[in-house]
Design a protein around this motif. Sequence first.
Motif, PDB file in Angstrom:
ATOM      1  N   ASN A   1      26.906 -52.237   8.912  1.00 55.33           N
ATOM      2  CA  ASN A   1      25.895 -51.259   9.325  1.00 55.33           C
ATOM      3  C   ASN A   1      24.582 -51.899   9.785  1.00 55.33           C
ATOM      4  O   ASN A   1      23.566 -51.214   9.914  1.00 55.33           O
ATOM      5  N   ASN A   2      24.635 -53.216  10.026  1.00 53.74           N
ATOM      6  CA  ASN A   2      23.464 -53.958  10.528  1.00 53.74           C
ATOM      7  C   ASN A   2      22.240 -53.799   9.636  1.00 53.74           C
ATOM      8  O   ASN A   2      21.109 -53.622  10.116  1.00 53.74           O
ATOM      9  N   ILE A   3      22.477 -53.845   8.328  1.00 50.04           N
ATOM     10  CA  ILE A   3      21.388 -53.777   7.356  1.00 50.04           C
ATOM     11  C   ILE A   3      21.076 -55.192   6.883  1.00 50.04           C
ATOM     12  O   ILE A   3      21.966 -55.899   6.403  1.00 50.04           O
ATOM     13  N   ALA A   4      19.840 -55.599   7.010  1.00 48.25           N
ATOM     14  CA  ALA A   4      19.450 -56.963   6.641  1.00 48.25           C
ATOM     15  C   ALA A   4      19.658 -57.193   5.148  1.00 48.25           C
ATOM     16  O   ALA A   4      19.440 -56.277   4.343  1.00 48.25           O
ATOM     17  N   PRO A   5      20.096 -58.392   4.755  1.00 47.74           N
ATOM     18  CA  PRO A   5      20.308 -58.675   3.327  1.00 47.74           C
ATOM     19  C   PRO A   5      19.087 -58.390   2.464  1.00 47.74           C
ATOM     20  O   PRO A   5      19.223 -57.976   1.319  1.00 47.74           O
ATOM     21  N   ASN A   6      17.889 -58.595   3.014  1.00 48.27           N
ATOM     22  CA  ASN A   6      16.664 -58.417   2.226  1.00 48.27           C
ATOM     23  C   ASN A   6      16.017 -57.047   2.426  1.00 48.27           C
ATOM     24  O   ASN A   6      14.849 -56.855   2.092  1.00 48.27           O
ATOM     25  N   ASP A   7      16.763 -56.068   2.942  1.00 52.62           N
ATOM     26  CA  ASP A   7      16.250 -54.708   3.092  1.00 52.62           C
ATOM     27  C   ASP A   7      15.881 -54.171   1.708  1.00 52.62           C
ATOM     28  O   ASP A   7      16.728 -54.108   0.809  1.00 52.62           O
ATOM     29  N   ASP A   8      14.639 -53.771   1.528  1.00 58.63           N
ATOM     30  CA  ASP A   8      14.138 -53.403   0.194  1.00 58.63           C
ATOM     31  C   ASP A   8      14.757 -52.121  -0.346  1.00 58.63           C
ATOM     32  O   ASP A   8      14.582 -51.795  -1.518  1.00 58.63           O
ATOM     33  N   ARG A   9      15.521 -51.413   0.461  1.00 55.36           N
ATOM     34  CA  ARG A   9      16.172 -50.192  -0.007  1.00 55.36           C
ATOM     35  C   ARG A   9      17.456 -50.483  -0.773  1.00 55.36           C
ATOM     36  O   ARG A   9      18.027 -49.582  -1.392  1.00 55.36           O
ATOM     37  N   VAL A  10      17.922 -51.745  -0.702  1.00 52.33           N
ATOM     38  CA  VAL A  10      19.208 -52.101  -1.319  1.00 52.33           C
ATOM     39  C   VAL A  10      19.032 -53.302  -2.240  1.00 52.33           C
ATOM     40  O   VAL A  10      18.565 -54.365  -1.811  1.00 52.33           O
ATOM     41  N   TRP A  11      19.421 -53.134  -3.505  1.00 54.41           N
ATOM     42  CA  TRP A  11      19.344 -54.216  -4.497  1.00 54.41           C
ATOM     43  C   TRP A  11      20.656 -54.315  -5.267  1.00 54.41           C
ATOM     44  O   TRP A  11      21.421 -53.344  -5.353  1.00 54.41           O
ATOM     45  N   SER A  12      20.875 -55.489  -5.827  1.00 54.22           N
ATOM     46  CA  SER A  12      21.965 -55.699  -6.791  1.00 54.22           C
ATOM     47  C   SER A  12      21.338 -56.191  -8.089  1.00 54.22           C
ATOM     48  O   SER A  12      20.297 -56.852  -8.072  1.00 54.22           O
ATOM     49  N   ALA A  13      21.979 -55.866  -9.210  1.00 52.69           N
ATOM     50  CA  ALA A  13      21.439 -56.307 -10.505  1.00 52.69           C
ATOM     51  C   ALA A  13      22.571 -56.612 -11.470  1.00 52.69           C
ATOM     52  O   ALA A  13      23.601 -55.924 -11.475  1.00 52.69           O
ATOM     53  N   GLN A  14      22.370 -57.663 -12.253  1.00 47.69           N
ATOM     54  CA  GLN A  14      23.303 -58.024 -13.318  1.00 47.69           C
ATOM     55  C   GLN A  14      22.506 -58.373 -14.574  1.00 47.69           C
ATOM     56  O   GLN A  14      21.294 -58.586 -14.513  1.00 47.69           O
ATOM     57  N   LEU A  15      23.197 -58.438 -15.692  1.00 49.83           N
ATOM     58  CA  LEU A  15      22.552 -58.794 -16.948  1.00 49.83           C
ATOM     59  C   LEU A  15      22.292 -60.297 -17.009  1.00 49.83           C
ATOM     60  O   LEU A  15      23.118 -61.108 -16.565  1.00 49.83           O
ATOM     61  N   TYR A  16      21.162 -60.660 -17.583  1.00 45.88           N
ATOM     62  CA  TYR A  16      20.840 -62.063 -17.802  1.00 45.88           C
ATOM     63  C   TYR A  16      21.896 -62.686 -18.715  1.00 45.88           C
ATOM     64  O   TYR A  16      22.294 -62.102 -19.721  1.00 45.88           O
ATOM     65  N   GLY A  17      22.347 -63.874 -18.332  1.00 45.10           N
ATOM     66  CA  GLY A  17      23.341 -64.580 -19.141  1.00 45.10           C
ATOM     67  C   GLY A  17      24.775 -64.301 -18.754  1.00 45.10           C
ATOM     68  O   GLY A  17      25.701 -64.870 -19.341  1.00 45.10           O
ATOM     69  N   MET A  18      24.983 -63.424 -17.764  1.00 50.73           N
ATOM     70  CA  MET A  18      26.332 -63.075 -17.333  1.00 50.73           C
ATOM     71  C   MET A  18      26.402 -63.021 -15.804  1.00 50.73           C
ATOM     72  O   MET A  18      25.408 -62.770 -15.140  1.00 50.73           O
ATOM     73  N   SER A  19      27.604 -63.278 -15.289  1.00 53.87           N
ATOM     74  CA  SER A  19      27.898 -63.129 -13.854  1.00 53.87           C
ATOM     75  C   SER A  19      26.907 -63.871 -12.960  1.00 53.87           C
ATOM     76  O   SER A  19      26.497 -63.370 -11.909  1.00 53.87           O
ATOM     77  N   ASP A  20      26.554 -65.086 -13.354  1.00 52.56           N
ATOM     78  CA  ASP A  20      25.655 -65.880 -12.517  1.00 52.56           C
ATOM     79  C   ASP A  20      26.303 -66.237 -11.183  1.00 52.56           C
ATOM     80  O   ASP A  20      25.603 -66.488 -10.199  1.00 52.56           O
ATOM     81  N   ASN A  21      27.639 -66.252 -11.137  1.00 51.61           N
ATOM     82  CA  ASN A  21      28.314 -66.533  -9.864  1.00 51.61           C
ATOM     83  C   ASN A  21      28.024 -65.428  -8.851  1.00 51.61           C
ATOM     84  O   ASN A  21      27.976 -65.683  -7.642  1.00 51.61           O
ATOM     85  N   ILE A  22      27.786 -64.209  -9.322  1.00 47.65           N
ATOM     86  CA  ILE A  22      27.414 -63.112  -8.424  1.00 47.65           C
ATOM     87  C   ILE A  22      25.932 -63.202  -8.072  1.00 47.65           C
ATOM     88  O   ILE A  22      25.557 -63.256  -6.895  1.00 47.65           O
ATOM     89  N   SER A  23      25.082 -63.237  -9.081  1.00 46.91           N
ATOM     90  CA  SER A  23      23.625 -63.179  -8.860  1.00 46.91           C
ATOM     91  C   SER A  23      23.118 -64.339  -8.013  1.00 46.91           C
ATOM     92  O   SER A  23      22.412 -64.133  -7.013  1.00 46.91           O
ATOM     93  N   PHE A  24      23.467 -65.560  -8.400  1.00 46.49           N
ATOM     94  CA  PHE A  24      22.910 -66.727  -7.716  1.00 46.49           C
ATOM     95  C   PHE A  24      23.480 -66.896  -6.306  1.00 46.49           C
ATOM     96  O   PHE A  24      22.756 -67.307  -5.382  1.00 46.49           O
ATOM     97  N   ASN A  25      24.750 -66.561  -6.127  1.00 43.28           N
ATOM     98  CA  ASN A  25      25.329 -66.680  -4.788  1.00 43.28           C
ATOM     99  C   ASN A  25      24.800 -65.610  -3.842  1.00 43.28           C
ATOM    100  O   ASN A  25      24.539 -65.886  -2.664  1.00 43.28           O
ATOM    101  N   LEU A  26      24.607 -64.391  -4.331  1.00 44.63           N
ATOM    102  CA  LEU A  26      24.001 -63.354  -3.487  1.00 44.63           C
ATOM    103  C   LEU A  26      22.582 -63.744  -3.102  1.00 44.63           C
ATOM    104  O   LEU A  26      22.178 -63.636  -1.936  1.00 44.63           O
ATOM    105  N   ALA A  27      21.808 -64.196  -4.088  1.00 47.96           N
ATOM    106  CA  ALA A  27      20.418 -64.576  -3.819  1.00 47.96           C
ATOM    107  C   ALA A  27      20.341 -65.736  -2.830  1.00 47.96           C
ATOM    108  O   ALA A  27      19.449 -65.772  -1.978  1.00 47.96           O
ATOM    109  N   SER A  28      21.283 -66.678  -2.933  1.00 45.43           N
ATOM    110  CA  SER A  28      21.266 -67.833  -2.034  1.00 45.43           C
ATOM    111  C   SER A  28      21.510 -67.429  -0.587  1.00 45.43           C
ATOM    112  O   SER A  28      21.160 -68.163   0.338  1.00 45.43           O
ATOM    113  N   LYS A  29      22.088 -66.252  -0.383  1.00 41.95           N
ATOM    114  CA  LYS A  29      22.366 -65.755   0.969  1.00 41.95           C
ATOM    115  C   LYS A  29      21.347 -64.705   1.412  1.00 41.95           C
ATOM    116  O   LYS A  29      21.538 -64.013   2.414  1.00 41.95           O
TER     117      LYS A  29
END
Length: 396
Positions: A314-342
């Motif tokens: 849908n041509n939505i920029a990764p850093n569009d402030d209307r869309v966020w992802s969230a995970q709990l601290y200490g878990m699923s770092d493979n999701i959080s850190f890889n998404l943030a790196s992109k």
Amino acid sequence: MEVTTNPIFEDFSIAFRSKSNWQLKKAYWLFSVMNRRWLVAIGKFFTKLGFALKLPIKGIIKNTIYDQFCGGETIEDSQDTINELSKYNIGTILDYSVEGASTEKGFEATTKEILRTIERAANDDALPFCVFKATGIAVNKVFEKKQKGDKLTEKEQKSYDDSVARIDSICKAAYEGNVKLFVDAEESWLQGAVDEIAYNMMRKYNKETATVYITYQMYRADMLDQLKQGHALAKKEGFYLGAKLVRGAYMEKEAERAEEMGYPNPIQISKEATDLDYNTALVYCIQNLNEIYFCSGTHNQYSNFFLTALMEENNIAPNDDRVWSAQLYGMSDNISFNLASKGYNVAKYVPYGPVKAVMPYLFRRAEENTAVAGQSSREFTMIKEEMARRKQAKKA
């Protein structure tokens, strides 16, 4: 849209780059313990016993499970965690995780602490969201009675009005401090009363952008319809809908209460039905992004990858402030850190509070990791693979 793979979460060198070898080894040990349900049960029993007998166990807890899942005992103690996550473009959601307030004095103390998190987060990109539980600052029985439509006594009405005033003070502070605010989820017999207040807060504070976010638990069979109804209401009345999408947290409790009281279980008939509604909700939010700001709060790898594919389609920029992802601290770092790196907007829920006071939260984290199919095993396996990769790289 057909999405079948999620390769962006397989780079464990990115997932664990914030962890030293010692931290990885400690996490490896911890998740190996949580992989065994009986050890979790024994650990919970002896921890409670140790605190009851005033044994010197605080240091052990603080350096193991507490260190894995919590930021610190105070907001100030959590600063190192905030800085560390920010270094990798991950936001912090300070979550005051002390539970059990049941008096007006306790509710006021909790409210003041939540206001402190908002004051700390105000105009700081490293803390994009704050969060609170309405039932943490209100009498649950009053909310339950309100939801059923029963007439409140004079005392109960005052209690309810005081709770609404506390919630309004929190939402107003978030609005004035330019902080997004999650209203956390509750059990079904309380959620309606909380939502009624939350929608009123959105009417007041979501005119220019989304400040207040309602939590939609998609493991409830009616929640996709409620999301659509909330959007229709927001569109009709001219405010933005703030939505946090989660799968849910009270499944066993909901089923037990429904059976005990003889009404239909509100939970989906299967995990597949929950997954379908969750991903359908992602599609719905993306399709209506002009009126909906949302956060996808999940550890499910497919749903996280599905969201990135939706945004790209849908041509939505990764850093569009209307869309966020969230995970709990200490878990699923493979999701959080890889998404943030992109370049995607990512935040971690970072609980904080005195060690003994947050033990109920930590017990739930341990129990949920053993209950959720394969969660501890996945964390354990990922850490094991990263340790092996580092060992091999050292040899090379």
